[in-house]
Design an enzyme around this catalytic site. Structure first.
Site, mmCIF file in Angstrom:
data_model
loop_
_atom_site.group_PDB
_atom_site.id
_atom_site.type_symbol
_atom_site.label_atom_id
_atom_site.label_comp_id
_atom_site.label_asym_id
_atom_site.label_seq_id
_atom_site.Cartn_x
_atom_site.Cartn_y
_atom_site.Cartn_z
ATOM 1 N N ASP A 111 0.820 -1.217 0.000
ATOM 2 C CA ASP A 111 0.000 0.000 0.000
ATOM 3 C C ASP A 111 0.850 1.262 0.000
ATOM 4 O OD1 ASP A 111 0.776 -0.725 2.652
ATOM 5 O OD2 ASP A 111 -0.737 0.632 3.478
ATOM 6 N N ASP B 117 8.377 4.664 -1.365
ATOM 7 C CA ASP B 117 7.781 3.986 -0.202
ATOM 8 C C ASP B 117 6.577 3.168 -0.625
ATOM 9 O OD1 ASP B 117 7.194 3.231 2.378
ATOM 10 O OD2 ASP B 117 6.333 5.152 2.950
ATOM 11 N N GLU C 246 -0.048 -1.197 5.641
ATOM 12 C CA GLU C 246 1.064 -0.773 6.497
ATOM 13 C C GLU C 246 0.991 0.706 6.826
ATOM 14 O OE1 GLU C 246 5.077 0.794 7.533
ATOM 15 O OE2 GLU C 246 3.805 1.332 5.830
ATOM 16 N N GLU C 247 0.414 1.505 5.912
ATOM 17 C CA GLU C 247 0.438 2.963 6.059
ATOM 18 C C GLU C 247 -0.690 3.504 6.939
ATOM 19 O OE1 GLU C 247 2.846 4.641 5.244
ATOM 20 O OE2 GLU C 247 3.789 3.952 3.404
ATOM 21 N N GLU D 202 12.029 -1.422 3.078
ATOM 22 C CA GLU D 202 11.744 0.008 3.239
ATOM 23 C C GLU D 202 12.856 0.856 2.613
ATOM 24 O OE1 GLU D 202 9.216 1.616 4.496
ATOM 25 O OE2 GLU D 202 8.047 0.077 5.517
#
Length: 367
Positions: A78, A106, A136-137, A165
């Site tokens: 995501d 990202d 994740e965000e 990352e």
């Protein structure tokens, strides 16, 4: 396997082209399905050496060769919301070739590196687990790794983990913890022309802002890496009309704490900083940090494969290395892209970073 059509991804393509194709599948948090479908389809079609599993919009692929160690490699699918920066594009800026677009940094550049190597690394000297995951965000509770840790922890078992990352193709050890808090002040509503009969709740937040402005953040050095703590107000709200003294106002605070601090210690510190103020303090989201773990044998082997020129630093944000640290698995961050560009409107990744990250990780997996 999912039944509806997914965009095609070619894992044999140049890493830049593969990254662009992944970036162009929009996958803002909550909308990861199309990209998860594409990743699943690619692995099933091109990686017969992997067992491929689907859990919601998370794709897990594993080898099971009975080797004496397992390395887990993970990347989230995501992104934060698009800011008129899709589809991706290429440019040359100050002599450097870059891929521009939401997620390039990202962390779809990292996802592309992992997907390409998942197909290639069919004879790695260790068993491998690849995880491409959703949400994740957003809040930690919504992160699919939270679900997997609770419901299928065996899928997260490994001797070492690498998160793709953005690190400018260097290694960032550990990560800081993060805590979000809602601080609420109460007052008495009144007409703004007769404020003496009321009590302005917004004004009661002034001491909070004064303390945060004067706050001297700690710098913690752990295993030679310096983690800089941060404590800030990130949002403020209050008031219902231009002629009403508000009876309620709140500020959202975010505390980023070094990985040698527990969540309980972090909350205690926040309450100490705000002690003596007439406030309601509620923790709304929290996740612990992770110690560097660079002194473990697996981490030393990884650093050796990357070579003497690789940079090593502390991770100044929070990443899912913390989840693996909590499971007793040492983990590092390693991927293409400058972390300072994450979430920016001008998000981009240098093409050289993509190639450097790919080649470094390839050496580790084929040593």
């Amino acid at each position: 396997m999912t039944s509806h059509a997914a965009p095609a991804l070619d894992p044999s393509a140049d890493i830049v082209d593969l990254t662009a194709a992944i970036v162009d599948i929009e996958s803002v948090s909550g909308n990861e399905r199309a990209l998860a479908d594409a990743v699943e389809q690619t692995l099933r079609a091109h990686a017969p050496h992997l067992e491929v599993l689907r859990d919601g919009d998370t794709v897990i692929a594993r080898t099971a060769r009975g080797l004496d160690r397992r390395v887990l490699l993970a990347g989230h699918l995501d992104t934060v919301p698009v800011a008129d920066n899709l589809p991706s594009s290429r440019r040359t800026h100050e002599g450097r070739e870059e891929l521009v677009g939401r997620g390039t940094c990202d962390m779809k550049g990292g996802v592309a590196v992992l997907l390409k190597l998942a197909v290639e690394a069919d004879a790695a000297p260790m068993d491998l687990t690849w995880i491409f995951y959703d949400h994740e965000e957003v809040a930690a509770a919504d992160n699919s790794l939270t679900r997997l840790a609770a419901e299928r922890p065996e899928l997260l078992e490994a001797d070492f983990a690498i998160l793709g990352e953005p690190t400018s193709a260097g290694v960032e050890g550990g990560c800081k913890g993060t805590m979000k808090l809602e601080v609420t002040a109460r007052g008495i509503a009144a007409h703004s022309a007769r404020d003496w009969v009321g009590d302005n709740a917004i004004h009661h937040l002034a001491p909070v802002l004064e303390r945060l402005s004067a706050y001297e953040a700690r710098r913690a050095v752990i295993d030679g890496l310096e983690y800089r703590e941060c404590f800030n107000a990130v949002a403020i709200s209050g008031g219902i009309a231009g002629n009403v003294i508000p009876d309620r106002a709140s500020a959202t605070l975010n505390y980023r704490f070094a990985p040698d601090t527990t969540e309980a210690q972090a909350e205690a510190h926040v309450r100490e900083v705000l002690a003596g103020l007439d406030l309601e303090i509620e923790v709304t989201d929290s996740a612990p940090g992770a110690l560097p773990g660079l002194d473990t044998p697996a981490a030393r082997e990884f650093l050796a494969a990357l070579g003497d020129e690789v940079t090593v630093a502390a991770k100044q944000g929070w990443t899912d290395v913390a989840r693996f640290s909590a499971l007793g698995t040492p983990a590092v961050n390693f991927g293409p892209g400058d972390p300072l560009l994450a979430h920016t409107d001008d998000e981009h990744v240098p093409l050289a970073d993509l190639r450097t990250a790919l080649e470094g990780l390839r050496r580790f997996l084929t040593a």
